[in-house]
Scaffold this motif. Structure first.
Motif, PDB file in Angstrom:
ATOM      1  N   GLY A  55       0.819  -1.417  -0.206  1.00 42.15           N
ATOM      2  CA  GLY A  55      -0.304   0.191  -0.205  1.00 42.15           C
ATOM      3  C   GLY A  55       0.944   1.263  -0.012  1.00 42.15           C
ATOM      4  O   GLY A  55      -0.020   2.147   0.737  1.00 42.15           O
ATOM      5  N   SER A  71       2.925   2.152   2.274  1.00 41.55           N
ATOM      6  CA  SER A  71       2.563   2.491   3.538  1.00 41.55           C
ATOM      7  C   SER A  71       3.593   2.938   4.346  1.00 41.55           C
ATOM      8  O   SER A  71       4.136   3.993   4.522  1.00 41.55           O
ATOM      9  CB  SER A  71       2.666   1.085   4.291  1.00 41.55           C
ATOM     10  OG  SER A  71       1.872   0.659   3.528  1.00 41.55           O
ATOM     11  N   GLU A 103      -7.652   3.408   5.034  1.00 42.04           N
ATOM     12  CA  GLU A 103      -8.151   3.976   4.196  1.00 42.04           C
ATOM     13  C   GLU A 103      -9.165   3.929   2.888  1.00 42.04           C
ATOM     14  O   GLU A 103      -8.925   2.647   3.163  1.00 42.04           O
ATOM     15  CB  GLU A 103      -7.279   4.626   3.064  1.00 42.04           C
ATOM     16  CG  GLU A 103      -5.825   6.204   4.328  1.00 42.04           C
ATOM     17  CD  GLU A 103      -4.789   6.032   4.236  1.00 42.04           C
ATOM     18  OE1 GLU A 103      -4.830   6.022   2.650  1.00 42.04           O
ATOM     19  OE2 GLU A 103      -3.696   6.819   4.858  1.00 42.04           O
ATOM     20  N   ALA A 129       1.681   1.775  11.293  1.00 42.14           N
ATOM     21  CA  ALA A 129       1.667   2.937   9.995  1.00 42.14           C
ATOM     22  C   ALA A 129       1.410   2.123   8.623  1.00 42.14           C
ATOM     23  O   ALA A 129      -0.239   2.510   7.926  1.00 42.14           O
ATOM     24  CB  ALA A 129       2.868   3.135   9.675  1.00 42.14           C
ATOM     25  N   TYR A 130       1.082   0.868   8.551  1.00 42.01           N
ATOM     26  CA  TYR A 130       0.015  -0.129   7.454  1.00 42.01           C
ATOM     27  C   TYR A 130      -1.405  -0.207   8.248  1.00 42.01           C
ATOM     28  O   TYR A 130      -2.031  -0.209   7.022  1.00 42.01           O
ATOM     29  CB  TYR A 130       0.805  -1.981   7.891  1.00 42.01           C
ATOM     30  CG  TYR A 130       2.206  -1.320   6.893  1.00 42.01           C
ATOM     31  CD1 TYR A 130       2.395  -2.484   5.855  1.00 42.01           C
ATOM     32  CD2 TYR A 130       3.539  -1.035   7.502  1.00 42.01           C
ATOM     33  CE1 TYR A 130       3.565  -1.959   5.069  1.00 42.01           C
ATOM     34  CE2 TYR A 130       4.476  -0.846   6.804  1.00 42.01           C
ATOM     35  CZ  TYR A 130       4.911  -1.717   5.717  1.00 42.01           C
ATOM     36  OH  TYR A 130       6.217  -1.066   5.256  1.00 42.01           O
ATOM     37  N   ASP A 171      -2.952   1.695   9.532  1.00 37.75           N
ATOM     38  CA  ASP A 171      -3.365   3.000   9.194  1.00 37.75           C
ATOM     39  C   ASP A 171      -3.440   3.418   7.312  1.00 37.75           C
ATOM     40  O   ASP A 171      -4.926   3.676   7.339  1.00 37.75           O
ATOM     41  CB  ASP A 171      -2.802   4.339  10.008  1.00 37.75           C
ATOM     42  CG  ASP A 171      -2.968   4.256  11.132  1.00 37.75           C
ATOM     43  OD1 ASP A 171      -3.454   3.641  12.110  1.00 37.75           O
ATOM     44  OD2 ASP A 171      -1.869   4.808  12.025  1.00 37.75           O
ATOM     45  N   ARG A 172      -2.800   2.704   7.156  1.00 32.10           N
ATOM     46  CA  ARG A 172      -3.359   2.870   5.475  1.00 32.10           C
ATOM     47  C   ARG A 172      -4.023   2.200   5.105  1.00 32.10           C
ATOM     48  O   ARG A 172      -5.182   2.729   4.125  1.00 32.10           O
ATOM     49  CB  ARG A 172      -1.787   2.844   4.860  1.00 32.10           C
ATOM     50  CG  ARG A 172      -1.883   2.406   3.381  1.00 32.10           C
ATOM     51  CD  ARG A 172      -2.200   3.815   2.863  1.00 32.10           C
ATOM     52  NE  ARG A 172      -2.283   3.216   1.180  1.00 32.10           N
ATOM     53  CZ  ARG A 172      -3.806   3.355   0.285  1.00 32.10           C
ATOM     54  NH1 ARG A 172      -4.185   3.435   1.344  1.00 32.10           N
ATOM     55  NH2 ARG A 172      -3.249   3.878  -0.824  1.00 32.10           N
ATOM     56  N   TYR A 173      -3.981   1.098   5.830  1.00 34.89           N
ATOM     57  CA  TYR A 173      -5.227  -0.261   5.321  1.00 34.89           C
ATOM     58  C   TYR A 173      -6.488   0.101   5.886  1.00 34.89           C
ATOM     59  O   TYR A 173      -7.681  -0.369   5.253  1.00 34.89           O
ATOM     60  CB  TYR A 173      -4.623  -1.841   5.258  1.00 34.89           C
ATOM     61  CG  TYR A 173      -3.941  -2.384   4.195  1.00 34.89           C
ATOM     62  CD1 TYR A 173      -4.354  -3.114   3.277  1.00 34.89           C
ATOM     63  CD2 TYR A 173      -2.964  -1.309   3.927  1.00 34.89           C
ATOM     64  CE1 TYR A 173      -3.668  -2.605   2.454  1.00 34.89           C
ATOM     65  CE2 TYR A 173      -1.797  -2.243   2.427  1.00 34.89           C
ATOM     66  CZ  TYR A 173      -2.419  -2.746   1.778  1.00 34.89           C
ATOM     67  OH  TYR A 173      -1.687  -2.878   0.905  1.00 34.89           O
TER      68      TYR A 173
END
Length: 202
Positions: free
Chosen positions: A41, A43, A100, A93-94, A96-98
């Protein structure tokens, strides 16, 4: 240096010339290349702690070496490295990114991940540093921080809780060093590790 030669020459180096620092421009290239590693992603959930001052390196070895262990053998040579880079992964961080909209995993459940990509991606970033070191005429070694010493390491360097050290990389100009006894095992051939179409049981 041609890429194939870089790959063939890469090996873990465990002894360094303490009188030859890694030039600042080379350090920047090592880190810049690390950030070109793939990440799920995009990330980019990594963080790199750079230790190139003697006091910082001493603090690192003090924090990560089990008490009572004398710096002999491979550890003595490793401690001569003028540069230590500690790569860290950041699971949050991962997650949170996934969460989105384009991914939609709003529950942020780590169980959705078949393997911890945050660690894998940071490992790939570390490999790019190892390859860059060879291309720059340097030696490098990736090694683990003992699990029971991680908290002491975190405290020594103020590492935020969301970042996990996946290991450390020593980098510098090679001194004549002994080959690891593990190399006597020999490199497994391509035929031994590659399976085409169906996993061979041979």
């Amino acid at each position: 240096m041609e890429f194939g030669e870089v790959v063939r020459k890469r090996r873990m180096v465990r002894d360094y010339d303490p009188d030859r620092p890694v030039p600042a421009a080379v350090v920047e290239r090592l880190l810049r290349h690390a950030t070109h590693a793939p990440s799920a992603g995009f990330s980019q959930g990594w963080g790199f702690l750079v230790l190139d001052e003697p006091a910082d390196r001493d603090a690192f070895w003090s924090a990560t070496t089990p008490p009572g262990r004398a710096p002999s053998g491979w550890l003595e040579g490793m401690r001569r490295a003028p540069l230590v880079v500690v790569p860290h992964s950041n699971r949050s961080a991962y997650l949170d990114r996934y969460a989105e909209p384009d991914k939609g995993w709003t529950d942020r459940d780590p169980g959705r991940w078949p393997v911890p990509y945050w660690d894998i991606d940071t490992g790939m970033a570390s490999l790019l540093m190892l390859l860059t070191a060879v291309d720059e005429g340097l030696g490098a070694c990736f090694f683990g921080i003992p699990g029971q010493r991680v908290d002491r390491y975190r405290e020594a360097f103020g590492v935020p809780a969301e970042f996990t050290p996946i290991g450390a990389v020593t980098i510098g100009y090679r001194a004549p060093d002994r080959l690891s006894p593990s190399l006597k095992r020999g490199r497994r051939s391509v035929d031994q590790v590659v399976h085409r179409g169906r996993w061979s049981q041979d």
